[in-house]
Design a protein around this motif. Structure first.
Motif, mmCIF file in Angstrom:
data_model
loop_
_atom_site.group_PDB
_atom_site.id
_atom_site.type_symbol
_atom_site.label_atom_id
_atom_site.label_comp_id
_atom_site.label_asym_id
_atom_site.label_seq_id
_atom_site.Cartn_x
_atom_site.Cartn_y
_atom_site.Cartn_z
ATOM 1 N N THR A 107 0.828 -1.201 0.000
ATOM 2 C CA THR A 107 0.000 0.000 0.000
ATOM 3 C C THR A 107 0.861 1.249 0.000
ATOM 4 N N TYR A 108 0.255 2.320 -0.471
ATOM 5 C CA TYR A 108 0.910 3.622 -0.486
ATOM 6 C C TYR A 108 -0.071 4.656 0.039
ATOM 7 N N ARG A 109 0.384 5.464 0.985
ATOM 8 C CA ARG A 109 -0.454 6.557 1.506
ATOM 9 C C ARG A 109 0.395 7.802 1.649
ATOM 10 N N ARG A 110 -0.112 8.910 1.141
ATOM 11 C CA ARG A 110 0.587 10.186 1.306
ATOM 12 C C ARG A 110 -0.318 11.162 2.036
ATOM 13 N N ARG A 111 0.223 11.737 3.102
ATOM 14 C CA ARG A 111 -0.540 12.728 3.863
ATOM 15 C C ARG A 111 -0.434 14.098 3.198
ATOM 16 N N ALA A 112 -1.503 14.847 3.286
ATOM 17 C CA ALA A 112 -1.475 16.198 2.741
ATOM 18 C C ALA A 112 -0.625 17.121 3.606
ATOM 19 N N GLY A 113 -0.544 16.825 4.903
ATOM 20 C CA GLY A 113 0.284 17.609 5.808
ATOM 21 C C GLY A 113 1.378 16.758 6.398
ATOM 22 N N ASN A 114 2.181 17.388 7.259
ATOM 23 C CA ASN A 114 3.311 16.692 7.884
ATOM 24 C C ASN A 114 3.175 16.736 9.395
ATOM 25 N N ASP A 115 1.925 16.634 9.874
ATOM 26 C CA ASP A 115 1.647 16.796 11.297
ATOM 27 C C ASP A 115 2.380 15.746 12.128
ATOM 28 N N GLY A 116 3.142 16.216 13.115
ATOM 29 C CA GLY A 116 3.859 15.298 13.989
ATOM 30 C C GLY A 116 5.055 14.646 13.356
ATOM 31 N N TYR A 117 5.396 15.039 12.132
ATOM 32 C CA TYR A 117 6.533 14.482 11.419
ATOM 33 C C TYR A 117 6.432 12.952 11.328
ATOM 34 N N LYS A 118 7.566 12.272 11.384
ATOM 35 C CA LYS A 118 7.555 10.815 11.212
ATOM 36 C C LYS A 118 6.712 10.130 12.278
ATOM 37 N N ALA A 119 6.822 10.573 13.530
ATOM 38 C CA ALA A 119 6.055 9.944 14.610
ATOM 39 C C ALA A 119 4.560 10.089 14.366
ATOM 40 N N GLY A 120 4.137 11.253 13.909
ATOM 41 C CA GLY A 120 2.724 11.446 13.605
ATOM 42 C C GLY A 120 2.258 10.557 12.474
ATOM 43 N N ASN A 121 3.114 10.367 11.476
ATOM 44 C CA ASN A 121 2.776 9.492 10.354
ATOM 45 C C ASN A 121 2.575 8.055 10.834
ATOM 46 N N LEU A 122 3.496 7.577 11.675
ATOM 47 C CA LEU A 122 3.380 6.210 12.184
ATOM 48 C C LEU A 122 2.168 6.051 13.090
ATOM 49 N N GLN A 123 1.871 7.057 13.893
ATOM 50 C CA GLN A 123 0.709 6.958 14.766
ATOM 51 C C GLN A 123 -0.583 6.895 13.943
ATOM 52 N N GLU A 124 -0.675 7.674 12.888
ATOM 53 C CA GLU A 124 -1.860 7.615 12.037
ATOM 54 C C GLU A 124 -2.006 6.228 11.409
ATOM 55 N N PHE A 125 -0.886 5.659 10.992
ATOM 56 C CA PHE A 125 -0.946 4.311 10.419
ATOM 57 C C PHE A 125 -1.407 3.306 11.462
ATOM 58 N N CYS A 126 -0.825 3.361 12.650
ATOM 59 C CA CYS A 126 -1.163 2.380 13.679
ATOM 60 C C CYS A 126 -2.615 2.506 14.130
ATOM 61 N N ALA A 127 -3.164 3.701 14.078
ATOM 62 C CA ALA A 127 -4.555 3.893 14.512
ATOM 63 C C ALA A 127 -5.537 3.128 13.635
ATOM 64 N N ARG A 128 -5.141 2.836 12.394
ATOM 65 C CA ARG A 128 -6.055 2.132 11.499
ATOM 66 C C ARG A 128 -5.512 0.765 11.073
ATOM 67 N N SER A 129 -4.388 0.361 11.658
ATOM 68 C CA SER A 129 -3.781 -0.902 11.253
ATOM 69 C C SER A 129 -4.472 -2.089 11.903
ATOM 70 N N GLY A 130 -4.527 -3.182 11.190
ATOM 71 C CA GLY A 130 -5.046 -4.419 11.755
ATOM 72 C C GLY A 130 -3.963 -5.431 12.021
ATOM 73 N N HIS A 131 -2.747 -4.977 12.179
ATOM 74 C CA HIS A 131 -1.609 -5.870 12.371
ATOM 75 C C HIS A 131 -1.211 -5.937 13.845
#
Length: 618
Positions: free
Chosen positions: A215-239
């Protein structure tokens, strides 16, 4: 940073937004997870390593360090106070004392780590009793999301590594338990389009059944930098687990499976960090840098695992992270000055606060990263890390942290306070020598030389470990080449320390004035550095070196000779930057196998595939 919710994102995942791959389960399913995370002593490494044992080890290390610091401080006081005390003496003593904790702990970690290395499997078992769980044939039963975060990187280069990780895992026969996610914060439209196209091409080349696992996902913003990106992924991950990778990361399938088996055996492990080492490099700078770093990190990390135990490090990549507690407990706190930049160590202490253990597997094998190819790229990375780590000064009141976790945050700050202490101490030496009429200078110079030797201790321990083993010498190109590498890297490390200390000090002054540099993408590919570029970046360092060497020559030639390893680095910063970036020198070192890694001499399949370039990764 506290997030108010997922931001808008652009997604491409088999026609859906972050669709979970086949077989993914809600995080935590399949684990025997007690309600109280501290209540599973038989399924955590701490259960194998009694708390009393860790307390004794930490007390021993603390005692050794305090005794050594006290002895060196007393010696410095005698040398500086031989002709009476004044303000200069007090300032010099303060500078010396500031550098002592980091240097002395490095020495004792070298001593402990060397003993553990020479003990073989018994030494590893003492430091990492959980490691044995990774050696069995057990198949995965937890799903793992292999996640690569990108921001304005070369997508072909990065995806070649991710594709190699996927193929390596497929070769193990357990690839169905892993999926692959490219999380982009790129704000350059051209690079974003290239990312999208590269992922689409990669997916199209895969068998139809495997395309939904990419999968590929690009955020429109850079909120929280890398940590924010990973947190957004984990919030919707089923892993169940996440394997975060940087754009230059490479993890073999065998290494990833070993980490998964350990996490399965110990459900209270929240983060398991692998020991990432430098991949074979083309540039002379990277070859020299990673040669010393690799051999120093091996004993240092093993010793730190022995006494640090369940409060281990997290370096933000090449580690397995348990998603459920990460998503629940590791959101970064808000800071008045903006988001936390160096997120990894804060996430580690938050994971530990939640009752989950953070461990490092202090074993080389299958976990790689690229090191900066030039001096200028290295300095830019150091400045970014310095800026991020200094934010930890705003976290002393973070509630509920263990004492060891607070020490880890303080230690991360202290690493970057060494630079101004060392630079200021050097700047004061000519004044001290002039006002003292040269008296006491030889004693101070001898103490300084001892400090330099102590600072090399982790590398010397790693070198000694290799030289003590015929198999290790052969894996590193033979004794003659290895000794030549030690000589070259030792000279290189002195010059690098001299440049870095002055440059970091200047950067800290800029930060104190309320300014800072932008967090930009890291240079990763070998390139030449023109003299003009080096001069523009390092002219302040050269000026400091010239003034200091001139002043020392006038005040005390003996002191100049003693401090030459560091002062010469500042004085020669420009030719040092140009020479170590010369493509021809890098090629000559590669042909001679100078500062070669075992993976360069006998390349694993994954290293050879990445070396073939993006097209070779398929």
């Amino acid at each position: 940073m506290t997030m108010s919710g997922p931001r808008r994102s652009v997604a491409r995942a088999a026609g859906s937004d972050e669709a979970a791959p086949d077989g993914a389960r809600p995080a935590g399913e399949g684990e025997a997870a007690p309600a109280d995370p501290r209540g599973a002593p038989l399924t955590t490494p701490a259960g194998l390593q009694a708390r009393a044992t860790l307390r004794r080890r930490r007390a021993l290390v603390l005692g050794l360090n305090l005794a050594a610091c006290a002895g060196l401080a007393a010696a410095a006081a005698r040398a500086l106070g031989a002709d009476g005390w004044d303000g200069l003496d007090v300032a010099l003593l303060a500078c010396f004392l500031t550098t002592l904790p980091w240097t002395v702990l490095g020495f004792w970690n070298a001593v402990i780590g060397f003993r553990l290395l020479r003990a073989g499997p018994a030494g590893l078992a003492a430091a990492a009793p959980f490691a044995a769980a990774g050696d069995g044939p057990e198949a995965p039963r937890l799903t793992t999301a292999v996640v690569m975060t990108l921001r304005n990187e070369d997508p072909g280069r990065a995806l070649a590594r991710l594709a190699t990780v996927r193929e390596s895992l497929e070769r193990t026969g357990h690839g169905a338990w892993f999926s692959y996610h490219v999380l982009s914060d790129t704000d350059d439209p051209a690079i974003a389009a290239a990312e999208d196209g590269a992922v689409a091409a990669w997916r199209a080349a895969l068998p139809a059944a495997a395309r939904g696992h990419v999968t590929y996902r690009r955020r429109a913003g850079n909120d929280g930098y890398k940590a924010g990106n990973l947190q957004e992924f984990c919030a919707r991950s089923g892993h169940d687990l996440m394997l975060p990778l940087d754009a230059d990361s490479l993890v073999t399938g065998a290494c990833a499976l070993r980490l998964v088996r350990i996490m399965q055996a110990h459900p209270r492990l929240g983060i398991l960090q692998s020991l990432a080492v430098g991949a074979p490099a083309a540039s002379a700078f990277a070859r020299l840098f990673q040669f010393g770093m690799r051999h120093g990190m091996r004993p240092y990390t093993l010793a730190a695992a022995w006494w640090g135990g369940d409060c281990g490090p997290f370096w933000g990549h090449n580690a397995l992270v348990r998603i459920a507690p990460y998503a629940q407990h590791c959101r970064l706190p808000d800071l008045p000055g903006g988001p936390i930049l160096s997120h990894d160590q804060v996430e580690a202490v938050l994971m530990r606060r939640a009752g989950y253990e953070v461990r490092v597997l202090p074993v080389e094998g299958g976990s790689y990263e690229d090191n900066p190819p030039t001096l200028l790229d290295h300095l830019r990375r150091d400045l970014r890390w310095c800026r991020g780590n200094l934010q930890y000064l705003r976290l002393p009141r973070l509630p509920g942290l263990l004492p060891m976790s607070r020490f880890q945050l303080a230690w991360a700050v202290l690493m970057f306070l060494n630079a101004p202490a060392l630079t200021l101490g050097l700047a004061l030496l000519p004044l001290r020598a002039a006002t003292a009429g040269g008296e006491g200078a030889p004693g101070a110079a001898g103490l300084y030389g001892l400090w330099l030797l102590l600072s090399l201790a982790p590398k010397l321990a790693g070198y000694a470990d290799v030289l003590a083993s015929r198999a290790a010498r052969a894996a590193n190109g033979g004794a003659a080449r290895f000794l030549a590498g030690i000589a070259a890297e030792t000279a290189f490390s002195f010059l690098l320390l001299g440049v870095s200390a002055v440059r970091l000090t200047a950067f800290l002054a800029v930060l104190a004035a309320g300014r800072g540099e932008v967090w930009t993408a890291q240079g990763r590919d070998a390139r030449g550095v023109a003299a003009g570029e080096a001069w523009r970046a390092l002219r302040g360092v050269v000026l400091f070196g010239a003034l200091l060497c001139g002043a020392l020559a006038l005040a005390s030639p003996a002191l100049l000779a003693a401090t030459l390893p560091l002062t010469l680095g500042a004085l020669l910063a420009v030719p040092f930057a140009v020479l170590t970036a010369l493509p021809g020198l890098g090629r000559a070192m590669a042909r001679a196998r100078l500062c070669a890694t075992p993976e360069e001499i006998a390349p694993p399949w994954e290293i050879a595939r990445v070396a073939a370039g993006p097209a070779g990764a398929g």
